[in-house]
Design an enzyme around this catalytic site. Structure first.
Site, PDB file in Angstrom:
ATOM      1  N   TYR A  86     -17.364  19.707-143.330  1.00 37.40           N
ATOM      2  CA  TYR A  86     -17.867  19.143-142.087  1.00 37.40           C
ATOM      3  C   TYR A  86     -18.248  20.239-141.108  1.00 37.40           C
ATOM      4  CZ  TYR A  86     -13.294  19.677-139.679  1.00 37.40           C
ATOM      5  OH  TYR A  86     -12.139  20.148-139.121  1.00 37.40           O
ATOM      6  N   ASP A 258      -2.096  14.533-135.276  1.00 38.12           N
ATOM      7  CA  ASP A 258      -1.622  15.155-136.517  1.00 38.12           C
ATOM      8  C   ASP A 258      -0.375  15.989-136.260  1.00 38.12           C
ATOM      9  OD1 ASP A 258      -3.973  14.066-137.528  1.00 38.12           O
ATOM     10  OD2 ASP A 258      -5.067  15.957-137.424  1.00 38.12           O
TER      11      ASP A 258
END
Length: 313
Positions: A86, A258
């Site tokens: 990405y 996260d």
């Protein structure tokens, strides 16, 4: 020694440093959580479970995992696929946008590598963590087998942890996502949802509604992340609102959830109470969002934790 496996995808991240140069790194939601857990609880055994290719980019990811002291015994090599990719782009106002190339990543084939010997290895650990992204990238034709494996691990006493982490572009449609997320909620022992995910998918707008939605699934431990406002827990039929001290200097929120997940699970594995685990996880997430990128440099992260008196004892 306590141990936990994180199953999912880690991609190569590219970000421009100038008009002709890009910086390469690695990131992915469960990978990020694994890194932050290990940094904060170095005595806990942390393994990353994924599939990569046989190329040098894949080897660099494995090297990075080893550099973060993650076990790589469950990183499998696919003969003709590699990592997803990405690109991060930032506009003149600082707003970030992402372009992904992951439809043919090796991680989509992870179930092919989960044979009986691997399942037996997993059954000896304390926890296994998956996310909605973990589910979304698995080939749809492999999901029935994946759930059979999860059911077997749960029956063997492994604590299953799930963060819905909904990303609409990864699913064929909302109905597919709901089916898989609700299947995970029926099996998990700890759920780590964010209000934003349930707003987008179920039109729920606060932590109390998310807890009410999860109630029929009988999840023993539900920890709802409500952005910077608070964290709400629901355990033993008791709902508690945990106030979070806001961070005033926010640089990049990419990996806040996260980091929270990883440190929360590390604390719970190491016998911390729910309240104490939430406090530690919020502190760690607050440090992360003051640094650019998904993974803060280890020395910067550790110094920032020391500066705020982060203490896991």
């Amino acid at each position: 020694m306590k141990n936990i496996y994180f199953l999912g995808e880690c991609m190569m991240e590219l970000k421009s440093t100038d008009e002709s140069t890009m910086n390469q790194s690695f990131a992915g939601d469960v990978y990020n959580s694994a890194v932050y857990l290990k940094r904060c609880f170095p005595e806990t055994a942390v393994s990353f479970v994924t599939a990569v290719g046989g190329d040098q980019i894949s080897q660099r990811l494995i090297n990075r995992c080893e550099g973060e002291n993650l076990s790589t015994d469950a990183i499998f090599r696919h003969p003709n696929k590699t990592l997803g990719l990405y690109l991060i782009e930032t506009d003149e106002t600082g707003e970030r946008s992402f372009t992904y190339w992951r439809s043919d990543s090796a991680a989509r084939e992870i179930v092919d590598f989960l044979d009986d010997s691997v399942i037996a290895r997993f059954s000896a650990n304390d926890m296994l963590f998956i996310s909605g992204i973990s589910l979304a990238v698995i080939q749809p034709s492999h999901r029935d087998k994946f759930w059979q494996i999860m059911e077997k691990l749960k029956a063997l006493g492994v604590t299953l942890v799930f963060d819905p982490n909904y990303r609409a572009r990864l699913w064929q449609g909302a109905d597919e996502a709901k089916e898989q997320i609700e299947k995970a909620l029926t099996l998990c022992d700890i759920a780590l949802p964010g209000v934003e995910d349930f707003t987008e998918l179920y039109n729920l707008h606060n932590a109390e509604d998310v807890i009410a939605f999860c109630a029929p699934f009988n999840v023993p431990e539900i920890i709802v992340k409500n952005g910077a406002a608070s964290v709400v827990s629901h355990c033993d039929n008791e709902t508690v609102d945990h106030t979070i001290i806001p961070v005033t200097h926010v640089v990049d929120t990419t990996s806040a959830g996260d980091a929270f997940n990883g440190v929360y699970l590390g604390a719970r594995l190491n016998q911390q109470s729910v309240a104490d685990a939430i406090g530690l996880a919020a502190q760690a997430a607050g440090v992360v969002i003051q640094q650019p990128g998904a993974i803060a440099p280890a020395d910067v992260f550790q110094q920032a934790l020391s500066d705020i008196g982060f203490n896991v004892n």
